[in-house]
Motif scaffolding. Structure first.
Motif, PDB file in Angstrom:
ATOM      1  N   ALA A   1       1.054  -0.654  -0.003  1.00  0.00           N
ATOM      2  CA  ALA A   1       0.296  -0.002  -0.100  1.00  0.00           C
ATOM      3  C   ALA A   1       1.198   1.032  -0.114  1.00  0.00           C
ATOM      4  O   ALA A   1       0.721   2.104  -0.708  1.00  0.00           O
ATOM      5  N   ALA A   2       1.918   1.064   0.997  1.00  0.00           N
ATOM      6  CA  ALA A   2       2.729   2.636   1.195  1.00  0.00           C
ATOM      7  C   ALA A   2       3.555   3.123  -0.443  1.00  0.00           C
ATOM      8  O   ALA A   2       3.285   3.706  -1.140  1.00  0.00           O
ATOM      9  N   LEU A   3       4.228   1.543  -0.916  1.00  0.00           N
ATOM     10  CA  LEU A   3       4.335   1.658  -2.427  1.00  0.00           C
ATOM     11  C   LEU A   3       3.723   1.809  -3.701  1.00  0.00           C
ATOM     12  O   LEU A   3       4.092   2.915  -4.396  1.00  0.00           O
ATOM     13  N   LYS A   4       2.589   1.497  -3.409  1.00  0.00           N
ATOM     14  CA  LYS A   4       1.325   2.072  -4.174  1.00  0.00           C
ATOM     15  C   LYS A   4       0.811   4.028  -4.204  1.00  0.00           C
ATOM     16  O   LYS A   4       0.838   4.137  -6.018  1.00  0.00           O
ATOM     17  N   ILE A   5       0.979   4.289  -3.686  1.00  0.00           N
ATOM     18  CA  ILE A   5       0.885   6.285  -3.285  1.00  0.00           C
ATOM     19  C   ILE A   5       2.568   6.898  -3.258  1.00  0.00           C
ATOM     20  O   ILE A   5       2.610   7.769  -2.654  1.00  0.00           O
ATOM     21  N   GLU A   6       3.377   5.895  -3.345  1.00  0.00           N
ATOM     22  CA  GLU A   6       4.873   6.014  -3.303  1.00  0.00           C
ATOM     23  C   GLU A   6       5.524   7.461  -2.030  1.00  0.00           C
ATOM     24  O   GLU A   6       5.783   7.655  -2.117  1.00  0.00           O
ATOM     25  N   HIS A   7       5.107   6.680  -0.847  1.00  0.00           N
ATOM     26  CA  HIS A   7       4.603   6.831   0.091  1.00  0.00           C
ATOM     27  C   HIS A   7       5.719   6.113   0.925  1.00  0.00           C
ATOM     28  O   HIS A   7       6.296   5.339   2.161  1.00  0.00           O
ATOM     29  N   VAL A   8       6.971   7.168   1.080  1.00  0.00           N
ATOM     30  CA  VAL A   8       7.933   6.937   1.802  1.00  0.00           C
ATOM     31  C   VAL A   8       8.898   6.749   2.948  1.00  0.00           C
ATOM     32  O   VAL A   8       9.097   4.717   3.386  1.00  0.00           O
ATOM     33  N   GLN A   9       7.627   7.764   3.481  1.00  0.00           N
ATOM     34  CA  GLN A   9       7.630   6.872   5.356  1.00  0.00           C
ATOM     35  C   GLN A   9       6.810   6.056   5.951  1.00  0.00           C
ATOM     36  O   GLN A   9       7.262   5.705   6.497  1.00  0.00           O
ATOM     37  N   LEU A  10       5.849   6.100   5.411  1.00  0.00           N
ATOM     38  CA  LEU A  10       4.978   4.909   5.459  1.00  0.00           C
ATOM     39  C   LEU A  10       5.633   3.527   5.395  1.00  0.00           C
ATOM     40  O   LEU A  10       5.908   2.846   6.212  1.00  0.00           O
ATOM     41  N   PHE A  11       6.292   3.057   4.211  1.00  0.00           N
ATOM     42  CA  PHE A  11       7.434   2.229   3.509  1.00  0.00           C
ATOM     43  C   PHE A  11       8.136   1.892   4.528  1.00  0.00           C
ATOM     44  O   PHE A  11       8.281   0.782   5.197  1.00  0.00           O
ATOM     45  N   TYR A  12       8.602   3.008   4.763  1.00  0.00           N
ATOM     46  CA  TYR A  12      10.318   2.529   6.187  1.00  0.00           C
ATOM     47  C   TYR A  12       9.736   1.985   7.546  1.00  0.00           C
ATOM     48  O   TYR A  12       9.557   1.265   8.392  1.00  0.00           O
ATOM     49  N   ALA A  13       8.047   2.560   7.893  1.00  0.00           N
ATOM     50  CA  ALA A  13       7.129   2.651   9.045  1.00  0.00           C
ATOM     51  C   ALA A  13       7.576   1.020   9.137  1.00  0.00           C
ATOM     52  O   ALA A  13       7.034   0.435   9.373  1.00  0.00           O
ATOM     53  N   ALA A  14       6.442   0.605   8.096  1.00  0.00           N
ATOM     54  CA  ALA A  14       6.896  -1.133   7.538  1.00  0.00           C
ATOM     55  C   ALA A  14       7.502  -1.539   7.955  1.00  0.00           C
ATOM     56  O   ALA A  14       7.676  -2.771   8.534  1.00  0.00           O
ATOM     57  N   LEU A  15       8.831  -1.414   7.529  1.00  0.00           N
ATOM     58  CA  LEU A  15      10.085  -2.157   8.106  1.00  0.00           C
ATOM     59  C   LEU A  15      10.214  -2.283   9.357  1.00  0.00           C
ATOM     60  O   LEU A  15      10.372  -3.269   9.605  1.00  0.00           O
ATOM     61  N   SER A  16      10.301  -1.053  10.315  1.00  0.00           N
ATOM     62  CA  SER A  16      10.344  -0.731  11.478  1.00  0.00           C
ATOM     63  C   SER A  16       9.345  -2.846  11.948  1.00  0.00           C
ATOM     64  O   SER A  16      10.234  -3.260  12.723  1.00  0.00           O
ATOM     65  N   THR A  17       8.366  -2.120  11.519  1.00  0.00           N
ATOM     66  CA  THR A  17       6.877  -2.799  12.466  1.00  0.00           C
ATOM     67  C   THR A  17       7.695  -4.567  11.719  1.00  0.00           C
ATOM     68  O   THR A  17       7.901  -5.446  12.661  1.00  0.00           O
ATOM     69  N   GLU A  18       8.495  -4.863  10.339  1.00  0.00           N
ATOM     70  CA  GLU A  18       8.578  -6.508  10.239  1.00  0.00           C
ATOM     71  C   GLU A  18       9.823  -6.932  10.292  1.00  0.00           C
ATOM     72  O   GLU A  18      10.026  -7.563  11.341  1.00  0.00           O
ATOM     73  N   ALA A  19      10.880  -5.862  10.967  1.00  0.00           N
ATOM     74  CA  ALA A  19      12.353  -5.858  11.901  1.00  0.00           C
ATOM     75  C   ALA A  19      11.580  -6.600  13.446  1.00  0.00           C
ATOM     76  O   ALA A  19      12.081  -7.364  13.717  1.00  0.00           O
ATOM     77  N   ARG A  20      10.587  -5.888  13.275  1.00  0.00           N
ATOM     78  CA  ARG A  20      10.206  -5.654  14.920  1.00  0.00           C
ATOM     79  C   ARG A  20       9.076  -7.440  15.314  1.00  0.00           C
ATOM     80  O   ARG A  20       9.631  -8.034  16.613  1.00  0.00           O
ATOM     81  N   ILE A  21       8.518  -7.860  13.957  1.00  0.00           N
ATOM     82  CA  ILE A  21       8.194  -8.781  13.582  1.00  0.00           C
ATOM     83  C   ILE A  21       9.507 -10.164  14.002  1.00  0.00           C
ATOM     84  O   ILE A  21       8.849 -11.585  14.717  1.00  0.00           O
ATOM     85  N   TYR A  22      10.370 -10.069  13.004  1.00  0.00           N
ATOM     86  CA  TYR A  22      11.798 -11.324  13.219  1.00  0.00           C
ATOM     87  C   TYR A  22      12.202 -10.769  14.551  1.00  0.00           C
ATOM     88  O   TYR A  22      12.419 -11.818  15.328  1.00  0.00           O
ATOM     89  N   ARG A  23      11.989 -10.429  15.156  1.00  0.00           N
ATOM     90  CA  ARG A  23      12.779  -9.621  16.119  1.00  0.00           C
ATOM     91  C   ARG A  23      12.208  -9.947  17.656  1.00  0.00           C
ATOM     92  O   ARG A  23      11.925 -11.527  18.217  1.00  0.00           O
ATOM     93  N   ASP A  24      10.420 -10.378  17.565  1.00  0.00           N
ATOM     94  CA  ASP A  24       9.339 -11.337  18.038  1.00  0.00           C
ATOM     95  C   ASP A  24       9.783 -13.390  17.992  1.00  0.00           C
ATOM     96  O   ASP A  24       9.803 -13.755  18.877  1.00  0.00           O
ATOM     97  N   PHE A  25       9.813 -13.004  16.392  1.00  0.00           N
ATOM     98  CA  PHE A  25       9.603 -14.269  16.661  1.00  0.00           C
ATOM     99  C   PHE A  25      11.326 -15.271  16.520  1.00  0.00           C
ATOM    100  O   PHE A  25      11.878 -16.368  16.369  1.00  0.00           O
ATOM    101  N   LYS A  26      12.546 -14.612  16.856  1.00  0.00           N
ATOM    102  CA  LYS A  26      13.486 -14.599  17.415  1.00  0.00           C
ATOM    103  C   LYS A  26      14.708 -14.976  17.208  1.00  0.00           C
ATOM    104  O   LYS A  26      15.030 -15.414  16.465  1.00  0.00           O
ATOM    105  N   GLN A  27      14.644 -13.977  15.281  1.00  0.00           N
ATOM    106  CA  GLN A  27      14.750 -14.144  14.087  1.00  0.00           C
ATOM    107  C   GLN A  27      15.895 -12.537  14.002  1.00  0.00           C
ATOM    108  O   GLN A  27      15.502 -12.025  12.888  1.00  0.00           O
ATOM    109  N   PHE A  28      16.907 -12.842  14.877  1.00  0.00           N
ATOM    110  CA  PHE A  28      17.480 -11.312  15.310  1.00  0.00           C
ATOM    111  C   PHE A  28      18.057 -10.974  14.000  1.00  0.00           C
ATOM    112  O   PHE A  28      18.400  -9.510  13.547  1.00  0.00           O
ATOM    113  N   ASP A  29      18.534 -12.018  13.247  1.00  0.00           N
ATOM    114  CA  ASP A  29      19.841 -11.688  12.913  1.00  0.00           C
ATOM    115  C   ASP A  29      18.843 -11.295  11.319  1.00  0.00           C
ATOM    116  O   ASP A  29      19.237  -9.992  10.673  1.00  0.00           O
TER     117      ASP A  29
END
Length: 723
Positions: A172-200
């Motif tokens: 959705a963020a890429l569809k409207i070329e919203h850079v900050q939204l895309f970055y926010a999604a990346l942050s959440t993706e990293a947090r999900i991997y953290r919760d999933f014990k995939q720290f690398d």
């Protein structure tokens, strides 16, 4: 209806005594609310109150002000006022429906529920927000809703769905070329991997985001600071506290450029926690003082309470228990239990830990009701503190009980981590299959564009593949037949083992069950003079049966190769010191002399499962205590012998015969059966120890002790010495 009537009455009553806001006040409020960068939320909230009390706003404008002010109240951590404002907005939207604003109502409600730790409510609201934003085609808010829903699903450990929603947020963020939204999604993706014990993977995502941000010509300092803050969190989970400190310092410097004193204080508070993990008490105290001063400047009572409680935690780590109690109590008074129950319980656990050293009775009163209300990590601290408090009051049975509960919860957390890693592998496999499906589709499209010659080649390849398939099919059935024969052989062996085990277990159960039956009949026909004593006998016999069943289950797991160990590399000398401390409450007795000799050098390392070795130490210690006449002596020695570590347990009289010595590790074997039953022994403890040591690639044996009793000797290989 009554709730709506009350809210409407409040608005109308307050409006009667308030000056009507100027018509252009709303326009100014809207512009300031939507302006990029740092906002003066206090001023905006004051203006919003004036506008809500005004009679000049249209229903559409009132909806906007209610939504924006609720959002600002959440950002200012004024959670009770935010909930009240959201209730007003909900009632208003029932009279003046607006699909997009209904989505925003659910979005802010979900955000508030997430901050308060109510994940079930948060999931409901974000699901509703996704539906409303899809209906109103608000792609920007749809990306927000997917991202926060992914965060909630991650907390529920529904990682596959969480990753699915985060991909939708990025799309959705890429569809409207919203850079900050895309970055926010990346942050959440990293947090999900953290919760999933995939720290690398989390680290890769955040470093990717950081590189993208640095390449932008106009990078938001707020988002850059957030990225460094998230990196610090991942480094902390990886145990690299120096790297975490470095990332937090960069986050603090960026917040300082923005003059955001609240976030500066938050960074300093986390810096203090990292220094505390590194045992740098002065640095931790300095950072906590900086955080406290910054929070006082912005008059953030909630964060002031956190800073004061953190200073108390630092005092606790430094052994200043009286000062720790005062500071934590002062901080807790400012942290509303209803705002963040998990944080409140966390600092209460530190308060109880400090009280257990100086006022154990108060610690017991405070911590006992919390045991069933907190998560496992806090529960371990509470159980350990309760054990220490009861030990301070010489209530050794209760102290040992709480210590065993803490050990069991720590074991449970280890099993959860192992489950999370298995789920991570499963998720990776599923994602890999999805990638393969996409690649297969792309390959299919390319094949359709090939000419007749390529089709001929494909046809020939298909014939070859079919031939190979038939050959593989034949080989598969041949192999399956052999496997079935092998399975039949193993099944026969298992049946023989089962029959032997049933015979042994029935023999061991017969006597305690007979005693139970006789005592029950005595109670039934009033043949006993002391019913209370009879009930105690029944309880002891039932405890013995439970112990026997638990030990049989553990050995069954070992026999079927289901007893799994979690190996980690540890410093050998400190490992055995910790194991001795763990059995301290078991071996403490005024009638026993305990001698402990640790001759290992600090350079030696060993790969082991510390929880299983703790089990070995517990069993050996209990055997020595139970089968040593009082007064007596127990000697525990640890030393290096070539490429192995040797640990011995010796006790004084009585000993056992040479014939019995060779049978000590046999299942259900006991030298003195009547005495073993009185002590609750199952006859399986040494068999379990033997299995655990064998899984560590070591060996265990029994000998006569020079002290007159029995010597149990086991070995562990040093790291990198196994062939």
């Amino acid at each position: 209806m009554f709730k709506r009537f009350v809210a409407a009455s409040i608005l109308s009553i307050t409006a009667s005594g308030v000056t009507v806001a100027a018509p252009d006040t709303f326009t100014q409020y809207k512009a300031l609310s939507e302006a990029k960068g740092q906002k003066d939320r206090v001023a905006l909230l004051k203006t919003a109150t004036e506008l809500i009390h005004s009679k000049t706003l249209s229903p559409e404008r009132l909806t906007y002000v209610l939504h924006r002010s609720a959002l600002h109240l959440v950002r200012e951590s004024q959670f009770e006022q935010a909930q009240y404002r959201l209730d007003q907005l909900k009632i208003h939207l029932q009279d003046f429906p607006n699909t997009n604003l209904q989505g925003k109502y659910h979005w802010v409600s979900g955000d508030l529920a997430l901050l308060l730790g109510n994940n079930q409510s948060a999931e409901f609201h974000f699901l509703q927000a996704v539906a409303r934003f899809k209906e109103s085609q608000d792609v920007r808010m749809l990306s927000h809703a997917h991202r926060l829903l992914a965060n909630v699903l991650s907390k529920k450990r529904d990682y596959f769905q969480a990753i699915s929603h985060i991909f939708q947020a990025k799309d959705a963020a890429l569809k409207i070329e919203h850079v900050q939204l895309f970055y926010a999604a990346l942050s959440t993706e990293a947090r999900i991997y953290r919760d999933f014990k995939q720290f690398d993977k989390a680290l890769d995502v955040l470093n990717q985001k950081l590189q993208f941000q640095k390449q932008q010509t106009q990078t938001s300092l707020v988002h850059l600071s957030s990225t460094y803050f998230s990196l610090a969190d991942i480094y902390q989970h990886l145990g690299d506290h120096d790297a975490a400190l470095n990332a937090l310092q960069k986050s603090y410097e960026l917040d300082a450029k923005l003059n955001d004193k609240n976030y500066m204080g938050v960074s300093q508070l986390h810096i203090a926690q990292q220094h505390l993990r590194l045992s740098n008490i002065p640095a931790a105290n300095l950072a906590a003082d900086k955080a406290l001063n910054l929070f006082k400047e912005v008059n953030n009572t909630y964060n002031i309470g956190q800073a004061q409680a953190t200073k108390g935690q630092i005092k606790l780590a430094n052994g200043q228990f009286v000062e720790a109690v005062d500071l934590i109590q002062t901080g807790l008074a400012k942290i509303n239990d209803s705002d963040n129950k998990q944080l409140h319980n966390r600092y209460q656990s530190f308060l109880g830990q400090a009280l257990s050293h100086i006022r154990p009775h108060e610690a017991i009163t405070l911590l006992t009701p919390l045991v069933d209300l907190v998560d496992e990590q806090i529960k371990i601290r509470i159980l350990t503190s309760l054990s220490h408090a009861h030990k301070q009051q010489s209530e050794l049975a209760l102290a040992l009980s709480y210590q065993e509960q803490a050990f069991n919860y720590k074991k449970k957390l280890t099993e959860k981590d192992m489950t999370a890693r298995l789920e991570a592998k499963k998720l990776n496999s599923e994602l890999g299959l999805k990638s393969l499906e996409v690649n297969a589709l792309q390959a299919g499209l390319a094949e359709q564009q090939q000419d007749t010659k390529t089709r001929t080649v494909l046809l020939a390849s298909a014939i070859i593949v079919l031939t190979n398939f038939l050959l593989l099919f034949y080989l598969y059935h041949l192999k399956r037949r052999r496997v079935m024969e092998k399975e039949a052989e193993l099944l026969n062996q298992s049946l023989n083992l089962k029959q032997q085990l049933l015979a042994d277990v029935s023999h061991e159960l017969r006597t305690p069950l007979t005693v139970l039956k006789l005592n029950i009949e005595a109670l039934e026909y009033n043949l006993t003079e002391d019913p209370k004593a009879t009930y105690q006998v029944l309880q002891r016999r039932l405890d013995m049966l439970n112990t026997l069943i638990a030990d049989i289950y553990e050995l069954a797991q070992a026999d079927t190769n289901n007893l799994r160990l979690e190996f980690e590399t540890l410093q050998a000398r400190s490992l055995f010191d910790e194991l001795l401390i763990a059995i301290g409450p078991i071996i403490e007795s005024p009638d026993l002399q305990i001698d402990y000799h640790n001759q290992l050098s600090d350079s030696l390392q060993v790969e082991c499962d510390i929880s299983r070795l703790n089990q070995v130490f517990n069993n050996l210690a209990r055997n020595s205590i139970h089968y040593t006449d009082k007064p007596g002596q127990i000697k525990i020695s640890v030393f290096q012998q070539q490429h192995t570590i040797v640990c011995t347990f010796e006790d004084s009289t009585p000993g056992v015969s040479s014939e019995a010595l060779g049978k000590l590790f046999d299942r259900l074997y006991r030298c003195d059966k009547s005495r073993s039953r009185d002590l609750g022994g199952s006859g399986l403890g040494l068999s379990i120890c033997e299995k655990i040591i064998e899984l560590h690639h070591g060996a265990v044996e029994a000998k006569h002790s020079e002290l007159g009793g029995v010597l149990i000797r086991f070995t562990l290989p040093l790291k990198n010495t196994r062939g």
